[in-house]
Design a protein around this motif. Structure first.
Motif, PDB file in Angstrom:
ATOM      1  N   CYS A 238    -127.711  40.510 -25.420  1.00 35.80           N
ATOM      2  CA  CYS A 238    -128.079  39.272 -24.734  1.00 35.80           C
ATOM      3  C   CYS A 238    -128.454  38.231 -25.779  1.00 35.80           C
ATOM      4  O   CYS A 238    -129.159  38.529 -26.742  1.00 35.80           O
ATOM      5  CB  CYS A 238    -129.249  39.519 -23.791  1.00 35.80           C
ATOM      6  N   GLN A 239    -127.971  37.012 -25.597  1.00 32.21           N
ATOM      7  CA  GLN A 239    -128.193  35.949 -26.578  1.00 32.21           C
ATOM      8  C   GLN A 239    -129.457  35.139 -26.299  1.00 32.21           C
ATOM      9  O   GLN A 239    -129.804  34.244 -27.054  1.00 32.21           O
ATOM     10  CB  GLN A 239    -126.987  35.018 -26.601  1.00 32.21           C
ATOM     11  N   HIS A 240    -130.160  35.435 -25.190  1.00 28.18           N
ATOM     12  CA  HIS A 240    -131.412  34.759 -24.843  1.00 28.18           C
ATOM     13  C   HIS A 240    -131.277  33.237 -24.982  1.00 28.18           C
ATOM     14  O   HIS A 240    -131.966  32.587 -25.780  1.00 28.18           O
ATOM     15  CB  HIS A 240    -132.560  35.302 -25.686  1.00 28.18           C
ATOM     16  N   CYS A 241    -130.369  32.715 -24.176  1.00 25.15           N
ATOM     17  CA  CYS A 241    -129.954  31.311 -24.283  1.00 25.15           C
ATOM     18  C   CYS A 241    -131.043  30.329 -23.837  1.00 25.15           C
ATOM     19  O   CYS A 241    -131.896  30.652 -23.010  1.00 25.15           O
ATOM     20  CB  CYS A 241    -128.700  31.080 -23.442  1.00 25.15           C
ATOM     21  N   ASP A 242    -130.972  29.129 -24.378  1.00 23.63           N
ATOM     22  CA  ASP A 242    -131.891  28.063 -23.965  1.00 23.63           C
ATOM     23  C   ASP A 242    -131.628  27.647 -22.526  1.00 23.63           C
ATOM     24  O   ASP A 242    -132.547  27.275 -21.803  1.00 23.63           O
ATOM     25  CB  ASP A 242    -131.731  26.844 -24.886  1.00 23.63           C
ATOM     26  N   ASP A 243    -130.358  27.701 -22.128  1.00 26.73           N
ATOM     27  CA  ASP A 243    -129.971  27.308 -20.772  1.00 26.73           C
ATOM     28  C   ASP A 243    -129.198  28.457 -20.128  1.00 26.73           C
ATOM     29  O   ASP A 243    -127.985  28.356 -19.903  1.00 26.73           O
ATOM     30  CB  ASP A 243    -129.115  26.036 -20.823  1.00 26.73           C
ATOM     31  N   PRO A 244    -129.873  29.563 -19.808  1.00 28.83           N
ATOM     32  CA  PRO A 244    -129.180  30.767 -19.338  1.00 28.83           C
ATOM     33  C   PRO A 244    -128.647  30.641 -17.917  1.00 28.83           C
ATOM     34  O   PRO A 244    -129.415  30.437 -16.972  1.00 28.83           O
ATOM     35  CB  PRO A 244    -130.278  31.837 -19.411  1.00 28.83           C
ATOM     36  N   PRO A 245    -127.333  30.747 -17.721  1.00 27.61           N
ATOM     37  CA  PRO A 245    -126.765  30.659 -16.377  1.00 27.61           C
ATOM     38  C   PRO A 245    -127.193  31.817 -15.493  1.00 27.61           C
ATOM     39  O   PRO A 245    -127.213  31.695 -14.267  1.00 27.61           O
ATOM     40  CB  PRO A 245    -125.249  30.664 -16.625  1.00 27.61           C
ATOM     41  N   CYS A 246    -127.550  32.945 -16.099  1.00 26.85           N
ATOM     42  CA  CYS A 246    -127.994  34.105 -15.319  1.00 26.85           C
ATOM     43  C   CYS A 246    -129.274  33.792 -14.555  1.00 26.85           C
ATOM     44  O   CYS A 246    -129.496  34.308 -13.449  1.00 26.85           O
ATOM     45  CB  CYS A 246    -128.205  35.300 -16.244  1.00 26.85           C
ATOM     46  N   VAL A 247    -130.125  32.965 -15.132  1.00 26.04           N
ATOM     47  CA  VAL A 247    -131.356  32.562 -14.455  1.00 26.04           C
ATOM     48  C   VAL A 247    -131.047  31.588 -13.321  1.00 26.04           C
ATOM     49  O   VAL A 247    -131.612  31.679 -12.225  1.00 26.04           O
ATOM     50  CB  VAL A 247    -132.342  31.921 -15.458  1.00 26.04           C
ATOM     51  N   GLU A 248    -130.118  30.680 -13.585  1.00 29.03           N
ATOM     52  CA  GLU A 248    -129.766  29.658 -12.601  1.00 29.03           C
ATOM     53  C   GLU A 248    -129.182  30.252 -11.329  1.00 29.03           C
ATOM     54  O   GLU A 248    -129.478  29.798 -10.223  1.00 29.03           O
ATOM     55  CB  GLU A 248    -128.771  28.681 -13.214  1.00 29.03           C
ATOM     56  N   VAL A 249    -128.357  31.300 -11.477  1.00 26.75           N
ATOM     57  CA  VAL A 249    -127.661  31.835 -10.305  1.00 26.75           C
ATOM     58  C   VAL A 249    -128.437  32.924  -9.577  1.00 26.75           C
ATOM     59  O   VAL A 249    -128.042  33.315  -8.478  1.00 26.75           O
ATOM     60  CB  VAL A 249    -126.276  32.391 -10.692  1.00 26.75           C
TER      61      VAL A 249
END
Length: 249
Positions: free
Chosen positions: A60-71
């Motif tokens: 997991c790249q632990h993104c600043d804007d993670p789409p997984c959180v959004e959806v």
């Protein structure tokens, strides 16, 4: 200052010994056939006509804007202030909507828990001041983890000393916090993230029927809401029990 946790992977030091994968599996009791991290091998022919292999540790790249959180419809996927993206297994329904939303293929449904699993940078270890299990066991020192907001940290010094790359494209640039050093070599397309149409929230909501289609949207929302309410009640009960225990003492 709030920490900003990042992972560095020096591909010139990785020997694909699998120590990181084994340590991760042992730390998290990962079911066979699944892994929270991996090393991708890319074979190619160099400019001299000789075969070469590049090794890319991944997770997991632990993104600043993670789409997984959004959806995530239940709020089970969430991001801490220090950048670590986590899954709250108490309210995760296992709907798998977040799985195709991740362009790094870092999420999967755990067949034992029926909830989503992924790399968490070994968050419990981090909170105790320890290193992630993969970093702790990397024999070649190919993996380095730390706080990028701390100018004295090893990761901060290395980010300044070397030219690092991220796995981003024109289509997918969501602020990954995983850096790669390749000694100037280009990162192959096979390692780059792939945009899935279900990243787009509009398309995603149109196709949200899948896992619990027979319930309909209202039924799904009721399930997710119910899980959240149950968790809240359990938390309050736990607090009440602890307060009662303190009063008795």
């Amino acid at each position: 200052m709030v920490a900003k946790y990042v992972m560095l992977a020096d591909t010139t030091r990785c020997i694909n010994c699998k120590a990181c994968e084994v340590a991760c599996r042992a730390e998290w009791d990962t079911p066979l056939g699944y892994s929270r991290d991996w090393v991708k091998e890319v074979e190619y022919v160099n400019a001299k006509g000789l075969p070469e292999v590049q090794l890319f540790p991944g997770r997991c790249q632990h993104c600043d804007d993670p789409p997984c959180v959004e959806v995530c419809p239940s709020g089970a996927s969430w991001k801490r202030d220090d950048g670590i993206v986590l899954v709250d297994h108490a309210i995760c329904s296992g709907c798998e909507l977040c799985v195709p939303a991740c362009p790094y293929d870092a999420r999967w449904l755990n067949p034992v828990t029926n909830t989503i699993s992924k790399c968490t940078f070994c968050q419990p270890r981090i909170d105790k001041g320890l290193q992630p299990a993969c970093v702790d066991t990397c024999v070649g020192r190919a993996l380095i983890f730390g706080d990028a907001n701390d100018p004295n940290s090893e990761v901060s010094q290395l980010l300044k000393a070397k030219e690092w790359q991220k796995l981003v494209t024109d289509e997918v640039n969501i602020g990954p916090n995983h850096y790669y050093y390749t000694a100037g070599k280009a990162i192959p397309d096979t390692v780059m993230p792939k945009l899935n149409e279900r990243h787009l929230s509009g398309t995603l909501m149109e196709n949200i029927v899948n896992p619990l289609g027979t319930l309909g949207i209202g039924g799904m929302m009721a399930v997710f809401l119910g899980a959240g309410i149950k968790k809240l009640i359990d938390r309050r009960q736990d607090v009440s029990n602890k307060e009662g225990s303190h009063e008795q003492h």
